[in-house]
Design a protein around this motif. Structure first.
Motif, mmCIF file in Angstrom:
data_model
loop_
_atom_site.group_PDB
_atom_site.id
_atom_site.type_symbol
_atom_site.label_atom_id
_atom_site.label_comp_id
_atom_site.label_asym_id
_atom_site.label_seq_id
_atom_site.Cartn_x
_atom_site.Cartn_y
_atom_site.Cartn_z
ATOM 1 N N TYR A 47 47.426 99.706 -53.980
ATOM 2 C CA TYR A 47 48.388 98.812 -53.315
ATOM 3 C C TYR A 47 48.656 97.641 -54.042
ATOM 4 C CZ TYR A 47 51.998 97.006 -50.436
ATOM 5 O OH TYR A 47 53.037 96.250 -49.734
ATOM 6 N N ARG A 63 49.799 98.037 -57.524
ATOM 7 C CA ARG A 63 51.466 98.257 -57.400
ATOM 8 C C ARG A 63 52.123 96.976 -57.096
ATOM 9 N NH1 ARG A 63 51.521 101.800 -52.650
ATOM 10 N NH2 ARG A 63 53.678 101.772 -52.762
ATOM 11 N N LEU A 85 54.796 107.012 -53.411
ATOM 12 C CA LEU A 85 53.617 106.200 -53.231
ATOM 13 C C LEU A 85 53.570 105.380 -52.116
ATOM 14 C CD1 LEU A 85 53.658 104.624 -57.062
ATOM 15 C CD2 LEU A 85 52.148 106.415 -56.332
ATOM 16 N N ILE A 86 54.370 105.165 -51.488
ATOM 17 C CA ILE A 86 54.614 104.336 -50.294
ATOM 18 C C ILE A 86 54.188 105.389 -49.155
ATOM 19 C CG2 ILE A 86 56.149 103.154 -48.478
ATOM 20 C CD1 ILE A 86 58.111 102.446 -50.563
ATOM 21 N N SER A 95 50.579 105.952 -49.330
ATOM 22 C CA SER A 95 49.559 104.856 -49.070
ATOM 23 C C SER A 95 49.526 104.694 -47.686
ATOM 24 C CB SER A 95 50.375 103.686 -49.641
ATOM 25 O OG SER A 95 49.886 102.238 -49.044
ATOM 26 N N ILE A 96 50.702 104.783 -46.880
ATOM 27 C CA ILE A 96 50.762 104.737 -45.412
ATOM 28 C C ILE A 96 49.951 105.728 -44.543
ATOM 29 C CG2 ILE A 96 52.091 104.610 -43.303
ATOM 30 C CD1 ILE A 96 54.325 102.985 -44.846
ATOM 31 N N LYS A 98 46.044 106.077 -44.727
ATOM 32 C CA LYS A 98 45.444 105.156 -43.870
ATOM 33 C C LYS A 98 45.658 105.984 -42.332
ATOM 34 C CE LYS A 98 47.791 102.016 -45.664
ATOM 35 N NZ LYS A 98 48.314 100.726 -46.341
ATOM 36 N N PHE A 117 61.304 96.979 -45.095
ATOM 37 C CA PHE A 117 60.993 97.201 -46.456
ATOM 38 C C PHE A 117 61.874 98.255 -47.250
ATOM 39 C CE2 PHE A 117 57.515 99.481 -48.802
ATOM 40 C CZ PHE A 117 56.867 98.300 -49.358
HETATM 41 N N1 URA Z 1 52.793 99.720 -46.362
HETATM 42 C C1 URA Z 1 51.674 100.232 -47.010
HETATM 43 O O1 URA Z 1 50.626 100.525 -46.426
HETATM 44 N N2 URA Z 1 51.792 100.951 -48.369
HETATM 45 C C2 URA Z 1 53.049 100.775 -48.853
HETATM 46 O O2 URA Z 1 53.085 101.360 -49.995
HETATM 47 C C3 URA Z 1 54.083 100.098 -48.405
HETATM 48 C C4 URA Z 1 53.910 99.516 -47.285
#
Ligand code: URA
Length: 435
Positions: A165, A168, A179-180, A183-184, A187, A207
């Protein structure tokens, strides 16, 4: 396997195998693959995309790059809610105690604010003594005993995502859907809940500014979660103006507590009820949306939701007397009204500018290590659709520094659009997506 070949493959629009994605993430996390190769890869992904299988593989590889939270010590089904971030978004502080009071187990990892958006962890720290760094043992005990715990993300949760992140962010490769989503979701999946309900924001303070992009992101995340064996739902909600009336940490906490007392602003409550409905349906505590909403309303009206908030604050070491008297939160030294320069209707409030004004007051973080002032913020007196007369207050600034207040004043005024005719009414909840 060589990273060079994988970049070449992706540049040509070919599909990466699970083994190739695992190799790439493992070796990027341990430092064998350098940033310059990974940035070439993320740019190639921006141009040629990832399919559903590659997106899932990337998510799982990032989830497994560090520790995952083991919630097996918690009895029953665990639910989590995630927002893609916005301005004035205190939904978790209202929703989580209501859900816990209704018997849903809330085991949540939350984040801090960065840039113009706020974070739940900063808001919870407005309660003196509140500990967001509780041990895993206390976390699990609290969820078992009182139905709720919210902690800050541990450093080793999805470290590959942390590194990627940051890369990026400086290589103009943030805004790629897969990718977004990965990423979210990496987690969220590492945080261990069985049910994940997503609040995907859309509009000027989000966003994703365009509805179609928000929808694609929501669908991608629901798909990933479902393929990873989770019960998923998402709602797309409006972030074309700040949510509720308060922006700024203590002000938002006070508003959330008022909402738990039955005095929440209508737009905030609509989002709370929409997300709560999804959780109650997925946990089978309600079988229709109407029943779910009635349960939540009863929970607020009976005082049980607010009592749960006090119990939760206290269980994490915070001073729960602030729940019963929100006037105890520290006040900023100065207040200043921002007044309308013309008569008409508010047709827009640029949420991002309001978020930036709050940051200018000291209420937000420029970098991860910035120290924030919890007492400053903005109370919006006029929201979209409301009539306003020239000279009437649009908003009140709470600040501790006159120069910062002057800057915020100009920003807030520029965030408002006032026109002769009222705007078209837009629904708060734009779409529900379930697996
Ligand atoms: N929040 C995130 O955790 N990852 C992203 O890529 C965008 C927003």
């Amino acid at each position: 396997m060589r990273m060079y070949d994988l970049i070449q493959k992706k540049k040509q629009g070919k599909i990466l195998s699970t083994e190739e994605i695992n190799y790439m993430i493992e070796n990027y996390t341990n430092g064998t693959i350098p940033d310059y190769q990974m940035s070439a890869m993320t740019m190639a992904i921006c141009f040629t995309g990832l399919n559903d299988k590659e997106t899932l593989d990337l998510t799982l590889a990032m989830r497994d790059s560090g520790e995952t939270l083991d919630l097996s010590g918690i009895e029953g089904v665990k639910a989590d809610k995630h927002s893609t971030g916005g301005v004035g978004d205190k939904t978790t502080l209202v929703l989580a105690p209501i859900m816990a009071a209704l018997g849903v187990k809330i085991a949540k990892m939350a984040g801090r604010g960065l840039g113009f958006t706020g974070g739940t962890i900063d808001k919870l720290e407005c309660f003196p003594g509140f500990c967001t760094g509780i041990s895993q043992e206390t976390f699990i005990k609290n969820v078992n005993d009182i139905g709720i715990a919210i902690a800050g993300q541990t450093a080793n949760l999805a470290p590959a995502d942390k590194k990627l992140y940051a890369l990026r962010d400086v290589t103009a490769t943030v805004d790629q859907m897969s990718l977004i989503a990965s990423s979210i979701m990496s987690k969220k999946l590492a945080s261990g809940s069985d049910i994940i309900v997503l609040d995907v924001k859309t509009g000027s303070g989000a966003f994703m500014k365009k509805f179609e992009d928000s929808r694609a992101l929501a669908e991608a995340m629901v798909k990933i979660g479902t393929m990873a064996g989770k019960s998923m739902a998402a709602v797309i909600t409006d972030m074309d103006q700040p949510l509720g009336n308060a922006v700024g940490n203590s002000l938002e906490v006070a508003e959330a507590v008022s909402a738990l007392s039955g005095m929440g602003p209508a737009d905030l409550m609509e989002v709370v009820y929409a997300l709560g409905t999804e959780i109650l349906l997925l946990t089978k505590k309600a079988d229709t949306g109407e029943k779910a909403k009635a349960m939540m309303e009863e929970c607020i009206n009976s005082g049980r939701a607010k009592e749960k908030m006090a119990e939760f604050v206290s269980a994490q070491g915070g001073d729960a007397s602030y729940v019963w008297d929100v006037n105890k939160f520290p006040k900023a030294d100065y207040t200043e009204a921002v007044t309308a320069d013309k008569t008409g209707y508010v047709t827009g409030i640029q949420a991002e500018i309001i978020g930036n004004a709050c940051m200018a007051l000291g209420g937000g973080r420029e970098t991860k290590s910035s120290v924030i002032d919890l007492s400053v913020g903005i109370l919006l007196e006029k929201k979209k659709g409301m009539a306003v007369k020239q000279g009437e207050p649009l908003a009140v600034i709470y600040g501790n520094d006159k120069e910062k207040i002057r800057k915020a004043h100009r920003q807030i005024l520029s965030a408002y659009t006032i026109k002769d005719n009222p705007p078209k009414e837009e629904p708060m909840v734009k779409l529900r997506i379930s697996s």
